[in-house]
Write a protein that holds these residues in place. Structure first.
Motif, short mmCIF file in Angstrom:
data_model
loop_
_atom_site.label_atom_id
_atom_site.label_comp_id
_atom_site.label_asym_id
_atom_site.label_seq_id
_atom_site.Cartn_x
_atom_site.Cartn_y
_atom_site.Cartn_z
N UNK A 50 8.13 9.21 0.60
CA UNK A 50 7.29 7.99 0.55
C UNK A 50 7.84 6.86 -0.10
N UNK A 51 8.97 7.08 -0.60
CA UNK A 51 9.49 5.91 -1.64
C UNK A 51 10.14 4.95 -0.53
N UNK A 52 10.43 3.54 -1.06
CA UNK A 52 10.93 2.39 -0.42
C UNK A 52 11.85 1.70 -1.29
N UNK A 53 12.94 1.58 -0.81
CA UNK A 53 14.04 0.90 -1.77
C UNK A 53 14.72 -0.12 -0.92
N UNK A 54 14.98 -1.41 -1.70
CA UNK A 54 15.81 -2.31 -1.06
C UNK A 54 17.02 -2.02 -0.48
N UNK A 55 17.51 -2.49 0.52
CA UNK A 55 18.86 -2.45 1.15
C UNK A 55 19.80 -2.99 0.46
N UNK A 107 8.54 -7.25 0.22
CA UNK A 107 8.49 -6.25 0.88
C UNK A 107 8.58 -6.33 2.54
N UNK A 108 7.82 -7.35 2.97
CA UNK A 108 7.95 -7.48 4.47
C UNK A 108 9.19 -8.13 5.01
N UNK A 109 9.99 -8.92 3.94
CA UNK A 109 11.35 -9.34 4.52
C UNK A 109 12.19 -8.08 4.41
N UNK A 110 12.19 -7.33 3.58
CA UNK A 110 13.09 -6.17 3.84
C UNK A 110 12.82 -5.29 5.09
N UNK A 135 0.07 -0.37 -4.89
CA UNK A 135 0.55 0.72 -4.26
C UNK A 135 2.06 0.34 -4.11
N UNK A 136 2.29 -0.73 -3.34
CA UNK A 136 3.91 -1.14 -3.10
C UNK A 136 4.68 -1.23 -4.34
N UNK A 137 4.11 -1.64 -5.43
CA UNK A 137 4.86 -1.74 -6.66
C UNK A 137 5.32 -0.49 -7.09
N UNK A 138 4.23 0.55 -6.91
CA UNK A 138 4.45 2.00 -7.60
C UNK A 138 5.42 2.65 -6.76
N UNK A 139 5.55 2.50 -5.41
CA UNK A 139 6.40 3.29 -4.59
C UNK A 139 7.71 2.49 -4.01
N UNK A 140 8.19 1.38 -4.63
CA UNK A 140 9.21 0.80 -3.95
C UNK A 140 10.04 -0.08 -5.32
N UNK A 141 10.92 -0.76 -4.95
CA UNK A 141 11.80 -1.59 -5.89
C UNK A 141 11.69 -3.06 -5.51
N UNK A 142 10.42 -3.49 -4.67
CA UNK A 142 10.49 -4.52 -4.01
C UNK A 142 10.15 -5.76 -4.67
N UNK A 143 8.84 -5.29 -5.64
CA UNK A 143 7.96 -6.49 -6.22
C UNK A 143 8.96 -7.09 -7.55
#
Ligand code: SF4
Length: 503
Positions: A239-244, A344-347, A424-432
């Motif tokens: 469920x994790x999301x990482x910047x490319x 998050x949307x741009x990525x 939620x997005x902040x917890x599960x990604x490195x986007x914010x």
């Protein structure tokens, strides 16, 4: 002679009508519906996948001795009519198709249908399991599948002593900068180049770079690669999301994490779910894969995937038109390529443009979440996703978008909306951390649009959610929000900016 008509999502010699076909008795028909292909804004990699895989299967069948009538026609029906006029087959037979509309069409034009073996649970089996009441739950279905198919079972007990390892499998993204498994790739050949030259100008996105299998052999190579290199680490970060990285093919493969990337091959028939699950079972029994990873992956294939497939057939056609929240906003320009400050949307949109694929949480909790919070039409989102993803189709998108992600069916699939703010997005990604907005703020020009729209969404539909006990907590918090009026004013600005493509 008979004709076996093979569609672009049944591309396997071992499926249905083709499994029983013989060159001496059966001719094969395949049709590229040129007008239908050009009628939507498809991703180039989606079209390339299907057309290249069709042409390769046609060539393999011809080598195996079949007469293959491979046609390019305006529509499927035009192709069938031309085939019948030229070859006058005794019968035209097809495997049960994967779309409700195509099934109705085959019934109208006198094409016989052979039972499909493309899924492990046929709708008839699902109907007898579900019974007359229609009261059923995913978890019960999943356990029934495990027991009857025998995957990860020690006698009548689940392997590892538990049915569910979700607690181990929902971890936050690691911050250690590790590399992720490299995807198996194919070299593009002359057939690929010919397909690309034939694509309509309406298609969008980057050209393929060999990520997606367009033959059975290439699909099996990807299955082996997944089992050996990826599956042992599948699960913890699903469920994790990482910047490319800026380079899609750099060694880090952060965009991929440990996802299988097999859905494209499963959804056009190059792989069958049984052989994928057998490979997972063998790897687990050989001690190559922890039980949590094997279970987490099997849950997706024999649980969710087969569940939504069967719900699709049970609830179509009304399911696809449902719009319980009366959401009518058009697709945001940000989904169609307009620049956005929302990291998050741009990525996620950049990932779609590059490879026609992002994983399920980016689809569910970034794109569909924003669309639901903003009141975008669920039908528009489902159509857009079906055309934009390499693994898209109606049977996937109606349950996942109209049902689960956007709650447009009023809770048939999900007991409460999958709505979430920026936390939620902040917890599960490195986007914010690199975003222009702040996930902790819900008012003011720096407020995260997800956080603002989340509370506006709950307030907008408070009356409707009142009867849902699972919405009690957010409604309780809503009533105590000290700045609700400001939130709703900011939400109006956010929606205006979203519509204008300036958010
Ligand atoms: Fe997305 Fe909000 Fe995080 Fe920005 S702050 S990346 S908009 S969730």
């Amino acid at each position: 002679m008979n004709t076996v008509w093979v569609f672009g999502d049944q591309l396997n010699r071992h499926i249905g009508a083709l499994a029983h076909a013989e060159p001496a008795r059966d001719r094969v028909l395949m049709v590229e519906a040129v007008q239908q292909i050009a009628s939507k804004r498809y991703h180039r990699q989606r079209l390339h996948l299907v057309l290249a895989a069709m042409r390769r299967l046609a060539s393999e069948l011809a080598t195996a001795g079949f007469e293959v009538d491979y046609r390019r026609a305006p529509t499927l029906l035009d192709g069938l009519a031309a085939h019948r006029a030229e070859h006058r087959p005794d019968r035209v037979v097809a495997t049960e198709p994967l779309s409700w509309g195509l099934r109705r069409m085959l019934e109208r034009v006198d094409v016989e249908m052979v039972r499909s073996n493309q899924f492990l649970c046929h709708p008839e089996e699902f109907a007898s399991w579900a019974g007359a009441t229609g009261r059923f739950r995913l978890e019960e279905f999943y356990r029934w599948q495990r027991q009857r198919l025998g995957y990860l079972m020690d006698g009548d007990q689940p392997a590892g002593g538990r049915w569910n390892f979700d607690a181990e499998n929902r971890q936050r993204p690691p911050r250690d900068g590790r590399n992720w498994p490299a995807p198996v790739r194919s070299q593009l050949d002359d057939l690929d180049q010919a397909v690309l030259a034939d694509l309509p100008t309406s298609a969008f996105g980057a050209d393929p770079i060999g990520l997606w299998a367009t033959s059975r052999r290439a699909a099996l190579a990807r299955l082996r690669g997944f089992i050996e290199e990826v599956l042992p680490g599948f699960g913890p970060y699903e469920d994790a999301m990482l910047r490319s990285d800026s380079d899609l093919l750099s060694g880090t493969n952060r965009w991929r994490l440990s996802h299988s990337m097999l859905s494209h091959a499963l959804n056009i028939g190059l792989l069958l779910p049984g052989e994928v699950c057998d490979a997972v079972e063998d790897a687990y029994r050989a001690g190559h894969v922890p039980v949590a990873s094997a279970e987490g992956f099997l849950r997706q294939v024999i649980g969710w995937r087969e569940y939504v497939w069967n719900l699709y057939w049970r609830w179509m056609p009304d399911w696809r038109t449902m719009n319980e929240l009366d959401a009518r906003r058009p697709l945001p320009p940000a989904f169609l390529g307009a620049p956005t400050h929302m990291r998050c949307v741009a990525e996620t949109i950049a990932g779609i443009d590059d490879r026609a694929w992002v994983h399920h949480i980016q689809r569910l909790m970034v794109l569909a979440n924003l669309a639901m919070l903003a009141g975008v039409s669920p039908q528009a989102v489902a159509r857009w996703m079906a055309a934009s993803f390499v693994d898209g189709s109606e049977w996937v998108m109606v349950p996942n978008v109209v049902g689960m992600a956007m709650w447009a069916d009023g809770g048939r699939v999900a007991t409460k909306p999958y709505a979430a703010g920026g936390a939620y997005i902040n917890r599960m990604s490195d986007y914010c951390g690199s975003c222009a907005y702040d996930p902790k703020q819900r008012t003011g020009p720096s407020a995260c649009p997800f956080s603002t729209l989340y509370w506006d969404f709950i307030a907008r539909h408070a009356d409707r959610f009142e009867a849902n006990h699972r919405m009690r907590q957010p409604l309780h918090t809503l009533r105590r929000l000290p700045d609700l009026a400001e939130v709703r004013t900011r939400a109006e600005e956010v929606l205006h900016l979203l519509d204008e493509g300036r958010l």
